[in-house]
Design an enzyme around this catalytic site. Structure first.
Site, PDB file in Angstrom:
ATOM      1  N   GLU A 100      24.798   4.754 -32.005  1.00  0.00           N
ATOM      2  CA  GLU A 100      23.485   4.140 -31.754  1.00  0.00           C
ATOM      3  C   GLU A 100      22.478   4.541 -32.828  1.00  0.00           C
ATOM      4  O   GLU A 100      21.327   4.884 -32.551  1.00  0.00           O
ATOM      5  CB  GLU A 100      22.973   4.504 -30.356  1.00  0.00           C
ATOM      6  CG  GLU A 100      23.882   4.060 -29.226  1.00  0.00           C
ATOM      7  CD  GLU A 100      23.999   2.547 -29.046  1.00  0.00           C
ATOM      8  OE1 GLU A 100      23.264   1.783 -29.720  1.00  0.00           O
ATOM      9  OE2 GLU A 100      24.840   2.115 -28.233  1.00  0.00           O
ATOM     10  N   CYS A 146      30.939 -14.951 -27.926  1.00  0.00           N
ATOM     11  CA  CYS A 146      29.734 -15.566 -27.378  1.00  0.00           C
ATOM     12  C   CYS A 146      29.926 -15.848 -25.889  1.00  0.00           C
ATOM     13  O   CYS A 146      30.906 -16.486 -25.491  1.00  0.00           O
ATOM     14  CB  CYS A 146      29.401 -16.854 -28.126  1.00  0.00           C
ATOM     15  SG  CYS A 146      27.921 -17.693 -27.500  1.00  0.00           S
ATOM     16  N   PHE A 171      28.446  -5.303 -27.425  1.00  0.00           N
ATOM     17  CA  PHE A 171      29.746  -5.681 -26.858  1.00  0.00           C
ATOM     18  C   PHE A 171      30.770  -6.082 -27.917  1.00  0.00           C
ATOM     19  O   PHE A 171      31.754  -6.745 -27.616  1.00  0.00           O
ATOM     20  CB  PHE A 171      29.597  -6.797 -25.806  1.00  0.00           C
ATOM     21  CG  PHE A 171      28.541  -6.491 -24.785  1.00  0.00           C
ATOM     22  CD1 PHE A 171      28.761  -5.546 -23.802  1.00  0.00           C
ATOM     23  CD2 PHE A 171      27.309  -7.128 -24.830  1.00  0.00           C
ATOM     24  CE1 PHE A 171      27.776  -5.239 -22.872  1.00  0.00           C
ATOM     25  CE2 PHE A 171      26.319  -6.834 -23.906  1.00  0.00           C
ATOM     26  CZ  PHE A 171      26.555  -5.889 -22.923  1.00  0.00           C
ATOM     27  N   SER A 179      30.991   1.337 -30.503  1.00  0.00           N
ATOM     28  CA  SER A 179      31.220   2.696 -29.982  1.00  0.00           C
ATOM     29  C   SER A 179      32.705   2.953 -29.797  1.00  0.00           C
ATOM     30  O   SER A 179      33.190   4.057 -30.076  1.00  0.00           O
ATOM     31  CB  SER A 179      30.477   2.893 -28.656  1.00  0.00           C
ATOM     32  OG  SER A 179      29.086   2.826 -28.858  1.00  0.00           O
TER      33      SER A 179
END
Length: 194
Positions: free
Chosen positions: A89, A145, A18, A22
């Site tokens: 990835e 966070c 997150f 990507s």
């Protein structure tokens, strides 16, 4: 950032889940397309979270990709008229990915890879540390966070809303149902020495 006189180099985009890895890879690929450069994107077959044949960011950005099972399969799709090779990835690829990336850069391609630099335990993940070491450019992104709002450099795996244990399997493909970003202080791995 990209003032290199010779063709061929390696860029690594890394960080926690997150953090926008990507999304940044897609952004760089799109910029090359605007510059009329030929780019090809690869992803590991194991990553089928959002699409079989696209790299898709968590916010829905996407670009067409070629799914491959093994690192050396990338060579089957690369042609001389290409300028940019992007791999998402990258932590899920076999150990040959380092050699493949080196060969591509040495042949004059701009190689952009994106992946997790740490696994859910907070340890170096796959071949990403080696790729960071040989890259000309490294971009380390942070998320926010989910517990305290600080910059998050780690990925928390959750099982039934509880932190996964240190000895759980390292690879579990998932998204927000299984993972959330955490800072150093909110990241928890039961049975791991601190």
């Amino acid at each position: 950032m990209y003032l290199i006189n010779q063709n061929g180099w390696i860029e690594v985009i890394c960080g926690s889940m997150f953090s926008g890895k990507s999304e940044e890879l897609i952004r760089r690929v799109r910029r090359t397309q605007f510059a009329k450069q030929n780019a090809i994107v690869f992803k590991p077959c194991i990553d089928n979270r959002y699409s079989e044949e696209d790299v898709v960011s968590h916010n829905g950005m996407k670009v067409k990709a070629v799914p491959v099972s093994a690192s050396k399969d990338i060579f089957k799709y690369v042609t001389e008229d290409m300028n940019v090779i992007a791999i998402d990835e990258v932590q899920f690829f076999d150990e040959d990915i380092v050699e493949v990336v080196q060969i591509l850069a040495n042949r004059g391609y701009r190689v952009i890879v994106a992946g997790l630099d740490q696994d859910f335990r907070g340890l170096p993940f796959g071949q990403v540390p080696q790729l960071m070491a040989i890259a000309e450019y490294v971009t380390k992104l942070q998320a926010v966070c989910s517990v305290c709002g600080s910059p998050a450099s780690r990925t928390q795996r959750l099982i039934n809303d509880e932190p996964a244990a240190f000895d759980d399997p390292i690879i579990l493909v998932g998204a927000s149902e299984s993972y959330e970003p955490r800072c150093r202080h909110c990241h928890a791995v039961p049975t791991k020495q601190r």
